[in-house]
Design a protein around this motif. Sequence first.
Motif, PDB file in Angstrom:
ATOM      1  N   ALA A  32       0.836  -1.209   0.000  1.00 47.76           N
ATOM      2  CA  ALA A  32       0.000   0.000   0.000  1.00 47.76           C
ATOM      3  C   ALA A  32       0.866   1.253   0.000  1.00 47.76           C
ATOM      4  CB  ALA A  32      -0.928  -0.008   1.215  1.00 47.76           C
ATOM      5  N   ARG A  33       1.932   1.236   0.812  1.00 44.39           N
ATOM      6  CA  ARG A  33       2.834   2.398   0.850  1.00 44.39           C
ATOM      7  C   ARG A  33       3.572   2.567  -0.468  1.00 44.39           C
ATOM      8  NH1 ARG A  33       3.727   0.395   6.195  1.00 44.39           N
ATOM      9  NH2 ARG A  33       5.607  -0.702   5.510  1.00 44.39           N
ATOM     10  N   GLU A  34       4.000   1.455  -1.056  1.00 45.68           N
ATOM     11  CA  GLU A  34       4.741   1.526  -2.317  1.00 45.68           C
ATOM     12  C   GLU A  34       3.860   2.024  -3.460  1.00 45.68           C
ATOM     13  OE1 GLU A  34       6.847  -2.144  -3.170  1.00 45.68           O
ATOM     14  OE2 GLU A  34       7.356  -2.353  -1.051  1.00 45.68           O
ATOM     15  N   LEU A  35       2.588   1.603  -3.484  1.00 49.50           N
ATOM     16  CA  LEU A  35       1.678   2.093  -4.508  1.00 49.50           C
ATOM     17  C   LEU A  35       1.494   3.603  -4.407  1.00 49.50           C
ATOM     18  CD1 LEU A  35      -1.047  -0.697  -4.519  1.00 49.50           C
ATOM     19  CD2 LEU A  35       0.163   0.123  -6.557  1.00 49.50           C
ATOM     20  N   ALA A  36       1.215   4.079  -3.196  1.00 47.46           N
ATOM     21  CA  ALA A  36       1.019   5.522  -3.012  1.00 47.46           C
ATOM     22  C   ALA A  36       2.267   6.292  -3.429  1.00 47.46           C
ATOM     23  CB  ALA A  36       0.664   5.819  -1.556  1.00 47.46           C
ATOM     24  N   ALA A  37       3.435   5.780  -3.051  1.00 46.71           N
ATOM     25  CA  ALA A  37       4.687   6.461  -3.405  1.00 46.71           C
ATOM     26  C   ALA A  37       4.913   6.459  -4.912  1.00 46.71           C
ATOM     27  CB  ALA A  37       5.863   5.795  -2.685  1.00 46.71           C
ATOM     28  N   ALA A  38       4.609   5.333  -5.557  1.00 50.36           N
ATOM     29  CA  ALA A  38       4.821   5.241  -7.008  1.00 50.36           C
ATOM     30  C   ALA A  38       3.951   6.242  -7.760  1.00 50.36           C
ATOM     31  CB  ALA A  38       4.527   3.825  -7.490  1.00 50.36           C
ATOM     32  N   TRP A  39       2.659   6.321  -7.394  1.00 51.76           N
ATOM     33  CA  TRP A  39       1.789   7.270  -8.084  1.00 51.76           C
ATOM     34  C   TRP A  39       2.272   8.697  -7.902  1.00 51.76           C
ATOM     35  CZ3 TRP A  39      -0.138   4.074 -11.077  1.00 51.76           C
ATOM     36  CH2 TRP A  39      -0.862   2.939 -10.707  1.00 51.76           C
ATOM     37  N   ARG A  40       2.728   9.026  -6.715  1.00 53.44           N
ATOM     38  CA  ARG A  40       3.176  10.396  -6.466  1.00 53.44           C
ATOM     39  C   ARG A  40       4.469  10.696  -7.207  1.00 53.44           C
ATOM     40  NH1 ARG A  40      -0.168  12.741  -2.997  1.00 53.44           N
ATOM     41  NH2 ARG A  40       1.186  14.553  -2.737  1.00 53.44           N
ATOM     42  N   ILE A  87      -4.362   3.861  -2.097  1.00 53.69           N
ATOM     43  CA  ILE A  87      -3.528   3.082  -3.021  1.00 53.69           C
ATOM     44  C   ILE A  87      -3.751   3.434  -4.486  1.00 53.69           C
ATOM     45  CG2 ILE A  87      -3.403   1.125  -1.433  1.00 53.69           C
ATOM     46  CD1 ILE A  87      -5.387  -0.341  -3.311  1.00 53.69           C
ATOM     47  N   GLY A  88      -4.770   4.221  -4.802  1.00 59.29           N
ATOM     48  CA  GLY A  88      -5.091   4.507  -6.190  1.00 59.29           C
ATOM     49  C   GLY A  88      -4.403   5.752  -6.712  1.00 59.29           C
ATOM     50  N   PRO A  89      -4.306   5.876  -8.036  1.00 55.49           N
ATOM     51  CA  PRO A  89      -3.641   7.050  -8.618  1.00 55.49           C
ATOM     52  C   PRO A  89      -4.355   8.359  -8.331  1.00 55.49           C
ATOM     53  CG  PRO A  89      -4.667   5.681 -10.331  1.00 55.49           C
ATOM     54  CD  PRO A  89      -4.710   4.897  -9.063  1.00 55.49           C
ATOM     55  N   LYS A  90      -5.686   8.370  -8.398  1.00 56.74           N
ATOM     56  CA  LYS A  90      -6.419   9.621  -8.169  1.00 56.74           C
ATOM     57  C   LYS A  90      -6.315  10.051  -6.710  1.00 56.74           C
ATOM     58  CE  LYS A  90      -7.678   9.191 -12.435  1.00 56.74           C
ATOM     59  NZ  LYS A  90      -7.174   7.839 -12.702  1.00 56.74           N
ATOM     60  N   ALA A  91      -6.278   9.083  -5.790  1.00 58.12           N
ATOM     61  CA  ALA A  91      -6.110   9.411  -4.374  1.00 58.12           C
ATOM     62  C   ALA A  91      -4.777  10.090  -4.119  1.00 58.12           C
ATOM     63  CB  ALA A  91      -6.223   8.145  -3.527  1.00 58.12           C
ATOM     64  N   ASN A  92      -3.833   9.927  -5.043  1.00 62.02           N
ATOM     65  CA  ASN A  92      -2.509  10.533  -4.911  1.00 62.02           C
ATOM     66  C   ASN A  92      -2.275  11.641  -5.928  1.00 62.02           C
ATOM     67  OD1 ASN A  92      -0.889   8.889  -2.789  1.00 62.02           O
ATOM     68  ND2 ASN A  92      -2.044   7.364  -3.954  1.00 62.02           N
ATOM     69  N   ASP A  93      -3.396  12.203  -6.436  1.00 57.95           N
ATOM     70  CA  ASP A  93      -3.360  13.386  -7.295  1.00 57.95           C
ATOM     71  C   ASP A  93      -2.572  13.155  -8.583  1.00 57.95           C
ATOM     72  OD1 ASP A  93      -4.267  16.006  -7.711  1.00 57.95           O
ATOM     73  OD2 ASP A  93      -2.367  16.874  -7.053  1.00 57.95           O
ATOM     74  N   LEU A  94      -2.654  11.938  -9.117  1.00 54.44           N
ATOM     75  CA  LEU A  94      -2.023  11.635 -10.399  1.00 54.44           C
ATOM     76  C   LEU A  94      -3.091  11.653 -11.485  1.00 54.44           C
ATOM     77  CD1 LEU A  94       0.531  10.683 -12.009  1.00 54.44           C
ATOM     78  CD2 LEU A  94      -0.345   8.363 -11.705  1.00 54.44           C
ATOM     79  N   TRP A  95      -2.892  12.469 -12.505  1.00 59.37           N
ATOM     80  CA  TRP A  95      -3.874  12.599 -13.585  1.00 59.37           C
ATOM     81  C   TRP A  95      -3.319  12.138 -14.919  1.00 59.37           C
ATOM     82  CZ3 TRP A  95      -8.340  12.861 -11.496  1.00 59.37           C
ATOM     83  CH2 TRP A  95      -8.427  13.394 -10.200  1.00 59.37           C
TER      84      TRP A  95
END
Length: 257
Positions: A32-40, A87-95
């Motif tokens: 979960a942490r790695e996903l959030a970090a990757a998207w950001r 864990i999702g891209p939108k939750a991490n402000d990735l568009w």
Amino acid sequence: MTLRTETDTAAGVAVVTLDRPHRHNAIDAPTARELAAAWREFRFDDRVRAIVLTGAGDRAFCTGVDRATDVPQPDSPFSADDPLLTIGPKANDLWKPVIAAVRGMACGGAFYLLGEAEFVVADETATFFDPHTTYGMVSAYESVYLAQRMPPGDVARLALLGSAERMSARRALETGLVSEVTPPGEALAAALRCARTIAGYPAAAVQGTVRAVWAATEAARAHAFAQAPHLIALGNLPPAGQAELFAARTPGGYRVR
């Protein structure tokens, strides 16, 4: 590392792979942490203009949260420490556009990821299900994400029948959850073809379009999410009751969410 990232800078495409095939790519706390970090990180990487998300192995895309690493929940319907909400891209402000390539099982918490992808490509082996009700849990966030893609009756059938229902890739195509079905083993290649095409277009136009599509359902989703903690607190069996159902119905297995 439980997440594998590969970047084709010439094409402008990255592939993110959930890399826990021994656990059906279930998401533990490090993942979960790695996903959030990757998207950001992708937000600041101009070499990447489109992303494909997939799972390692041929048995599962993702089976939700790994119950062995469950996060304790506060005893209040007004707050929740759901480990999958970030864990999702939108939750991490990735568009930048994200395309999901599904092979094998996608269930429970996998819909947090599929719900924040632009679209889903699945091969003929893919199956979709939501086991929450089987184990005395409310399908709240998952059902909200599904309702953004599928007719309400199909969402209700998938959520209410729990682990007794397996939606095929073909049926998922008919309901709108999936945009393309490929022969076995070809979903990743098909998703990559789409990603390479999109990555070849002007980035600002692509990201603006992603943001516009998301905006079309954003208000309704936010309103529904606000109800989710209350519904979960009211409807979930106590952990002991969930464990009893799990032991009775999945001998030798492990629960997915």
